[in-house]
Design an enzyme around this catalytic site. Sequence first.
Site, PDB file in Angstrom:
ATOM      1  N   ASP A 174     -24.985  27.249   8.913  1.00  0.00           N
ATOM      2  CA  ASP A 174     -24.071  27.348  10.032  1.00  0.00           C
ATOM      3  C   ASP A 174     -24.623  28.466  10.922  1.00  0.00           C
ATOM      4  O   ASP A 174     -25.379  29.318  10.452  1.00  0.00           O
ATOM      5  CB  ASP A 174     -22.671  27.692   9.511  1.00  0.00           C
ATOM      6  CG  ASP A 174     -21.712  28.094  10.600  1.00  0.00           C
ATOM      7  OD1 ASP A 174     -21.611  27.355  11.595  1.00  0.00           O
ATOM      8  OD2 ASP A 174     -21.078  29.152  10.466  1.00  0.00           O
ATOM      9  N   ASP A 191     -22.603  30.270  13.941  1.00  0.00           N
ATOM     10  CA  ASP A 191     -21.624  31.285  14.320  1.00  0.00           C
ATOM     11  C   ASP A 191     -21.048  31.992  13.106  1.00  0.00           C
ATOM     12  O   ASP A 191     -20.633  31.347  12.137  1.00  0.00           O
ATOM     13  CB  ASP A 191     -20.488  30.654  15.129  1.00  0.00           C
ATOM     14  CG  ASP A 191     -20.977  30.077  16.447  1.00  0.00           C
ATOM     15  OD1 ASP A 191     -21.992  30.577  16.974  1.00  0.00           O
ATOM     16  OD2 ASP A 191     -20.351  29.131  16.951  1.00  0.00           O
ATOM     17  N   GLU A 210     -19.038  34.441  17.261  1.00  0.00           N
ATOM     18  CA  GLU A 210     -18.618  33.058  17.428  1.00  0.00           C
ATOM     19  C   GLU A 210     -18.995  32.701  18.868  1.00  0.00           C
ATOM     20  O   GLU A 210     -18.376  33.172  19.828  1.00  0.00           O
ATOM     21  CB  GLU A 210     -17.110  32.902  17.207  1.00  0.00           C
ATOM     22  CG  GLU A 210     -16.677  32.989  15.763  1.00  0.00           C
ATOM     23  CD  GLU A 210     -17.056  31.754  14.950  1.00  0.00           C
ATOM     24  OE1 GLU A 210     -17.209  30.667  15.540  1.00  0.00           O
ATOM     25  OE2 GLU A 210     -17.209  31.888  13.717  1.00  0.00           O
ATOM     26  N   ARG A 237     -10.559  23.921  23.311  1.00  0.00           N
ATOM     27  CA  ARG A 237     -11.230  25.142  23.729  1.00  0.00           C
ATOM     28  C   ARG A 237     -12.052  24.929  25.000  1.00  0.00           C
ATOM     29  O   ARG A 237     -12.016  25.750  25.927  1.00  0.00           O
ATOM     30  CB  ARG A 237     -12.126  25.666  22.592  1.00  0.00           C
ATOM     31  CG  ARG A 237     -11.331  26.251  21.437  1.00  0.00           C
ATOM     32  CD  ARG A 237     -12.222  26.732  20.310  1.00  0.00           C
ATOM     33  NE  ARG A 237     -12.833  25.623  19.587  1.00  0.00           N
ATOM     34  CZ  ARG A 237     -13.706  25.779  18.589  1.00  0.00           C
ATOM     35  NH1 ARG A 237     -14.063  26.993  18.215  1.00  0.00           N
ATOM     36  NH2 ARG A 237     -14.217  24.726  17.975  1.00  0.00           N
ATOM     37  N   SER A 255     -24.570  23.204  13.362  1.00  0.00           N
ATOM     38  CA  SER A 255     -23.527  24.007  13.982  1.00  0.00           C
ATOM     39  C   SER A 255     -22.578  23.194  14.843  1.00  0.00           C
ATOM     40  O   SER A 255     -22.974  22.210  15.472  1.00  0.00           O
ATOM     41  CB  SER A 255     -24.180  25.093  14.848  1.00  0.00           C
ATOM     42  OG  SER A 255     -23.220  25.807  15.595  1.00  0.00           O
ATOM     43  N   GLY A 256     -21.321  23.655  14.879  1.00  0.00           N
ATOM     44  CA  GLY A 256     -20.346  23.103  15.800  1.00  0.00           C
ATOM     45  C   GLY A 256     -20.424  23.780  17.155  1.00  0.00           C
ATOM     46  O   GLY A 256     -19.658  23.462  18.068  1.00  0.00           O
ATOM     47  N   LYS A 262     -20.418  17.822   9.770  1.00  0.00           N
ATOM     48  CA  LYS A 262     -21.506  18.541   9.112  1.00  0.00           C
ATOM     49  C   LYS A 262     -21.952  17.828   7.845  1.00  0.00           C
ATOM     50  O   LYS A 262     -23.132  17.852   7.485  1.00  0.00           O
ATOM     51  CB  LYS A 262     -21.098  19.987   8.823  1.00  0.00           C
ATOM     52  CG  LYS A 262     -21.042  20.848  10.081  1.00  0.00           C
ATOM     53  CD  LYS A 262     -20.906  22.318   9.786  1.00  0.00           C
ATOM     54  CE  LYS A 262     -20.912  23.124  11.071  1.00  0.00           C
ATOM     55  NZ  LYS A 262     -20.801  24.574  10.855  1.00  0.00           N
ATOM     56  N   ASP A 266     -19.543  29.851   6.771  1.00  0.00           N
ATOM     57  CA  ASP A 266     -18.320  30.621   6.535  1.00  0.00           C
ATOM     58  C   ASP A 266     -17.045  29.817   6.732  1.00  0.00           C
ATOM     59  O   ASP A 266     -15.956  30.304   6.417  1.00  0.00           O
ATOM     60  CB  ASP A 266     -18.266  31.823   7.481  1.00  0.00           C
ATOM     61  CG  ASP A 266     -18.056  31.400   8.926  1.00  0.00           C
ATOM     62  OD1 ASP A 266     -18.891  30.635   9.452  1.00  0.00           O
ATOM     63  OD2 ASP A 266     -17.052  31.805   9.533  1.00  0.00           O
TER      64      ASP A 266
END
Length: 297
Positions: A91, A93, A100, A136, A180-181, A229, A250
């Site tokens: 990951d 962030d 982040e 977001r 990653s997102g 993911k 995380d």
Amino acid sequence: MAGLISLRAGPRSSPSLARSSSAWASPSPASQVAVRLPSPLFRCAKLRRSRSLLAAALEISKDGSAAVLANSLPSQGAIETLRNADAVCFDVDSTVILDEGIDELADFCGAGKAVAEWTAKAMTGTVPFEEALAARLSLIKPSLSQVEECLEKRPPRISPGMADLVNKLKSNNIDVFLVSGGFRQMIKPVAFELGIPPENITANQLLFGTLGEYAGFDPTEPTSRSGGKAKAVQQIKQDHGYKTVVMIGDGATDLEARQPGGADLFICYAGVQMREPVAAQADWVVFDFQELITKLP
């Protein structure tokens, strides 16, 4: 591009970013690395490395400390899985970097607090990731120039020990991927600094109009939705013919990668953010990348 990356782990002033209330153990002056911690009271605090890390785990939460303590002591099977891995997927962030990325971009664009609340929901798995991502971005609506300016003025800060761990994995002929997102536009400079090829990045793609205005995001990217993911890791495994793949992260979306055909081991990195529901289900919890380096031959 490498010049955009900050290898310093010092705190960045961003009071609008929401953080977990979990507190870490108080450090001594010896052998410290400055990082931004979950609680505002500890924003400029420093963490002790090595021996104090396990003690710090006990201070995180009365409810979660037993599980975290147990997971901080890896089984021999977990160690062997890491050593024999064909690839490790990270990951980005709050793992590869201290920040982040979407929260940093939001704060830069003036929407920090509202976006950080959605990030917390996404990382703990209380809302579907695709819902949190859309919400977001609708609050930020970043233009291409804003993304570029944010990268210039707030370069991503690589987590302490990350570069050493990547080099150690490579020396053991273990391939490294970033799953990653976050957004490719913000992750490519990080990958460049760490020597990870761009084709080893799976992340979301921001879309812009002809004038650089925000035009949404690519919904076909696997990491744009819940369970993405897991699909990304499964695809990496299939495309490269890997037998064993490890996922390190995380958040809840990282934990999801431990699916049949996906990650064979999930290591929760709690060196930046401690998300207790995720840590409790991890195969292994680490607070410093040096812990992993020492377990590799």
